[in-house]
Scaffold this motif. Structure first.
Motif, PDB file in Angstrom:
ATOM      1  N   UNK A 262       5.154   1.194   0.589  1.00 26.42           N
ATOM      2  CA  UNK A 262       4.411   2.425   0.836  1.00 26.42           C
ATOM      3  C   UNK A 262       3.748   2.895  -0.455  1.00 26.42           C
ATOM      4  N   UNK A 263       2.551   3.430  -0.306  1.00 21.14           N
ATOM      5  CA  UNK A 263       1.863   4.035  -1.447  1.00 21.14           C
ATOM      6  C   UNK A 263       0.809   4.988  -0.920  1.00 21.14           C
ATOM      7  N   UNK A 264       0.152   5.676  -1.858  1.00 25.28           N
ATOM      8  CA  UNK A 264      -0.817   6.699  -1.475  1.00 25.28           C
ATOM      9  C   UNK A 264      -1.890   6.107  -0.580  1.00 25.28           C
ATOM     10  N   UNK A 265      -2.207   6.812   0.462  1.00 24.11           N
ATOM     11  CA  UNK A 265      -3.193   6.393   1.437  1.00 24.11           C
ATOM     12  C   UNK A 265      -3.322   7.395   2.571  1.00 24.11           C
ATOM     13  N   UNK A 266      -2.214   7.839   3.182  1.00 26.82           N
ATOM     14  CA  UNK A 266      -0.858   7.268   3.076  1.00 26.82           C
ATOM     15  C   UNK A 266      -0.773   5.922   3.794  1.00 26.82           C
ATOM     16  N   UNK A 267      -0.200   4.945   3.130  1.00 28.15           N
ATOM     17  CA  UNK A 267      -0.192   3.561   3.587  1.00 28.15           C
ATOM     18  C   UNK A 267       1.225   3.020   3.633  1.00 28.15           C
ATOM     19  N   UNK A 268       1.518   2.208   4.672  1.00 28.56           N
ATOM     20  CA  UNK A 268       2.765   1.444   4.750  1.00 28.56           C
ATOM     21  C   UNK A 268       2.395  -0.036   4.854  1.00 28.56           C
ATOM     22  N   UNK A 269       3.038  -0.860   4.027  1.00 26.23           N
ATOM     23  CA  UNK A 269       2.781  -2.291   4.028  1.00 26.23           C
ATOM     24  C   UNK A 269       4.073  -3.063   4.229  1.00 26.23           C
ATOM     25  N   UNK A 270       3.992  -4.120   5.019  1.00 26.93           N
ATOM     26  CA  UNK A 270       5.033  -5.137   5.001  1.00 26.93           C
ATOM     27  C   UNK A 270       4.364  -6.414   4.518  1.00 26.93           C
ATOM     28  N   UNK A 271       4.590  -6.745   3.238  1.00 26.59           N
ATOM     29  CA  UNK A 271       3.949  -7.912   2.624  1.00 26.59           C
ATOM     30  C   UNK A 271       4.905  -9.093   2.731  1.00 26.59           C
ATOM     31  N   UNK A 272       4.409 -10.201   3.248  1.00 28.19           N
ATOM     32  CA  UNK A 272       5.232 -11.396   3.433  1.00 28.19           C
ATOM     33  C   UNK A 272       5.014 -12.417   2.324  1.00 28.19           C
ATOM     34  N   UNK A 273       3.817 -12.403   1.767  1.00 23.00           N
ATOM     35  CA  UNK A 273       3.513 -13.324   0.681  1.00 23.00           C
ATOM     36  C   UNK A 273       2.436 -12.695  -0.190  1.00 23.00           C
ATOM     37  N   UNK A 274       2.623 -12.771  -1.510  1.00 22.59           N
ATOM     38  CA  UNK A 274       1.600 -12.287  -2.435  1.00 22.59           C
ATOM     39  C   UNK A 274       1.802 -12.952  -3.783  1.00 22.59           C
ATOM     40  N   UNK A 275       0.770 -12.842  -4.627  1.00 19.05           N
ATOM     41  CA  UNK A 275       0.857 -13.382  -5.991  1.00 19.05           C
ATOM     42  C   UNK A 275       1.236 -12.311  -7.001  1.00 19.05           C
ATOM     43  N   UNK A 276       1.480 -11.083  -6.551  1.00 17.35           N
ATOM     44  CA  UNK A 276       1.843 -10.007  -7.474  1.00 17.35           C
ATOM     45  C   UNK A 276       3.108 -10.368  -8.265  1.00 17.35           C
ATOM     46  N   UNK A 277       3.094 -10.081  -9.550  1.00 17.80           N
ATOM     47  CA  UNK A 277       4.214 -10.305 -10.464  1.00 17.80           C
ATOM     48  C   UNK A 277       4.583 -11.790 -10.585  1.00 17.80           C
ATOM     49  N   UNK A 278       3.699 -12.661 -10.135  1.00 17.39           N
ATOM     50  CA  UNK A 278       3.947 -14.098 -10.228  1.00 17.39           C
ATOM     51  C   UNK A 278       2.699 -14.868 -10.622  1.00 17.39           C
TER      52      UNK A 278
END
Length: 648
Positions: A262-278
């Motif tokens: 969750x982050x400002x938007x207001x937005x809710x995400x369910x991320x299954x795969x990403x390159x963030x922090x990798x």
């Protein structure tokens, strides 16, 4: 309470599917499969009504063509955004207990370069008496199809900004949030990158001067199970909307991988795969003629309410309990797809993990709280870069026993890491799980890397830099949630504080005198110069040896918690930059952890031989040079450093 019939509405030129169980009503575009409305607790739509109907609740991917066909923009990790709008809808199940809908899209060669070569099947489920609904998807890449890369895939829900203003992602990470309008100029001032905005003239004055950045609210996969938003209307009736992920078996890269929620938007995400922090290490790469199929989810969109006034704690506690209920019900029995396997179709793997480090205790010692997991066969530690398959993790009890249940059939290696010990454990034997199998591997022993006795150490081997000194933020860039908070590293701009604390000379750490909690800056970053360029930095570790075995070999252990475009060079007792270093990593890492307020990314372990002839009796110095200078976010997060003497 019975289900309403499943209605199909034709409104002007727009076809809508409505599922309703007298508690929640969900509107889904047909055949695109986007959630256009959620009706609950007297609110006609919880989703942002000012957004286009395809931009409210949706699945999406970021992808690109593979190999030489990958675009220049995609090579930088941007890729092509596909909202996964589908072309066909089917009613899979309709009864008094359950409705399940399938929205599908079939790929063919005429779509090459336009859409990712995937067959898509998005499912939506509503159960009788349930205060919410489920969604999952099946991605299928057939053997004869072309290569492609997949950077990111997720489910997103964008809630009404005029209703939802309180966000909760953990017991100690929840607060009233500013409006998304506050991020736009002239109310907001973009900082070093677009995601980070300083609120200079927000609608609500209480947020003035704060920094909003979605990365400040990232969460490790192992604890990213429930998050969401709360609304209150004029009648003091509060409504919660929550995204619950009951298992992370289908997420990439294991329990420590960090994802947005969750982050400002207001937005809710369910991320299954990403390159963030990798970084690029986690771009899914599929070759030509490589078949692949994976089920993502189901996840649960849960709704609750409270008519006794605004009480975020009550709604949050209720959402956490619902999360526990969902976890206990996993794997679900109700999904109709044959690709989602029930508990009876899965297997079980158990055993006991012991640790032996003869320089600490020459015995086989059971360890509690160690992570033990099954992931695709690979190399030591490869689970943190694995993304095509499923992973199944648990933790050991106080006697070292573990049990991994509900494992999908397939071939795996067993992996583990233990806080307090460096390195990774891997059982090289291929473990074949079949439907209904129960395997007990007995006792396993992890012997962490060890050469000789510890002469000195800095930090705690826990794959994180959290124990080191994290400074107070610049008062201009404060997020008040993280003031006096355990996650103080989530403040914006901490990389600039290094030059404030060390304006001319770099960090010097003296073993036996310095305290790593106060004297070891959490990140070795670059220093900004007056002409708006950057320079590398050299840290020093001073230490004293009472005696030296000049013919022996010492061992320097360097465990890194994250790296971004950095080159670490090691020199001992000689800082002559014109001579080759004793050791260099080369330029490694694309994790961007420092800019994104993380305290760890990927784990790197280096074991460096140090000949005794390089050391002297008395005072010695190890020089740690981070040699690259390409901007403010280049740097290293250390996990742990240890010098070992020759074997005894």
């Amino acid at each position: 309470m019975d289900f309403h019939n499943l209605f199909l509405f034709l409104m002007l030129q727009f076809i809508l599917v409505v599922i309703d169980n007298d508690i929640v009503q969900v509107n889904i575009s047909n055949p695109e499969g986007c959630v256009t409305g959620i009706q609950y607790n007297g609110l006609d739509n919880l989703l942002e009504i000012n957004n286009h109907e395809s931009d409210r609740g949706y699945w999406d991917i970021v992808w690109d063509q593979g190999g030489e066909k990958r675009t220049k923009k995609g090579a930088k990790g941007k890729g092509k955004l596909d909202r996964l709008e589908t072309t066909n809808m089917r009613v899979i199940m309709e009864s008094e207990e359950q409705v399940e809908l399938s929205f599908t899209r079939t790929w063919n060669l005429s779509l090459e370069g336009k859409l990712a070569p995937l067959n898509i099947d998005k499912r939506f489920i509503m159960l009788r008496g349930s205060s919410g609904f489920y969604t999952y998807a099946i991605y299928d890449h057939l053997k004869e199809w072309p290569a492609f890369d997949l950077d990111n895939t997720r489910v997103a829900f964008k809630l009404r900004k005029d209703k939802f203003n309180y966000m909760a992602i953990a017991d100690n990470r929840q607060r009233f949030m500013p409006l998304p309008d506050d991020r736009l100029p002239p109310r907001g001032q973009v900082l070093a990158y677009p995601e980070a905005v300083r609120l200079v003239n927000p609608v609500e004055p209480e947020f003035k001067g704060e920094v909003d950045d979605k990365y400040e609210y990232a969460c490790e996969s192992r604890s990213n199970q429930v998050h969401g938003w709360i609304s209150i209307d004029s009648s003091s009736d509060s409504t919660g909307c929550w995204l619950i992920t009951p298992s992370y078996e289908f997420r990439s890269a294991g329990p420590l991988k960090q994802y947005l929620g969750s982050h400002l938007g207001p937005t809710m995400l369910s991320v299954f795969h990403s390159t963030h922090y990798s970084g690029a290490d986690l771009i899914m790469k599929f070759g030509e003629n490589e078949p692949w199929k994976k089920v993502f989810g189901p996840i649960f969109i849960y709704l609750n309410s409270n008519s006794d006034g605004f009480s975020p704690i009550k709604l949050w506690e209720d959402a956490k309990q619902q999360m526990v209920n969902e976890v206990e019900s996993w794997p679900y029995t109700f999904p109709a797809s044959e690709d989602f396997l029930s508990s009876a179709q899965r297997g079980k793997f158990e055993g006991r993990l012991l640790v032996r480090d003869r320089y600490i205790r020459d015995a086989f010692v059971p360890v509690s709280g160690a992570y033990v997991g099954l992931a695709a066969p690979g190399d030591v530690g490869s689970w943190q870069r694995e993304y095509k398959g499923y992973q199944f993790w648990t933790i050991t009890d106080d006697k070292g026993y573990f049990s991994i249940i509900n494992v999908l059939p397939g071939d795996y290696n067993l992996y583990s890491w233990v806080n307090g010990f460096i390195g990774d454990y891997q059982c090289n034997n291929i473990i074949n799980i079949t439907s209904g199998s129960e395997i007990n591997v007995g006792e396993l022993v992890y012997e962490p890397p060890r050469h000789g006795p510890t002469l000195w150490e800095i930090g705690i081997p826990d794959r994180s830099a959290a124990e080191f000194y994290v400074p107070d933020p610049n008062p201009l860039y404060v997020n008040r949630l993280y003031v006096n908070h355990s996650d103080r590293f989530r403040q914006y701009g901490l990389w600039e504080r290094y030059a404030d604390l060390y304006p001319n000379e770099d960090l010097v750490y003296t073993v036996g005198i310095s305290d790593y909690k106060k004297d070891w800056f959490f990140a070795q970053v670059t220093r900004k110069k007056d002409n708006n360029t950057y320079q590398g930095t050299t840290w020093r570790i001073n230490f004293n040896l009472d005696s030296v075995n000049t013919k022996g070999t010492y061992k320097l252990r360097l465990a890194l918690a994250s790296v971004h475009y950095a080159e670490l060079q090691i020199r001992i007792n000689n800082l002559d930059a014109t001579s080759p270093p004793l050791f260099s990593t080369g330029v490694i890492g694309k994790e961007n952890t420092i800019a994104r307020h993380g305290i760890h990314g990927l784990y790197w372990l280096y074991n460096i031989d140090v000949q005794g002839s390089l050391l002297v009796k008395g005072n010695n110095t190890i020089f740690l040079t981070q040699a690259t200078k390409d901007g403010p976010f280049v740097g290293i997060l250390y996990d742990y450093i240890r010098l070992e003497g020759p074997p005894t």
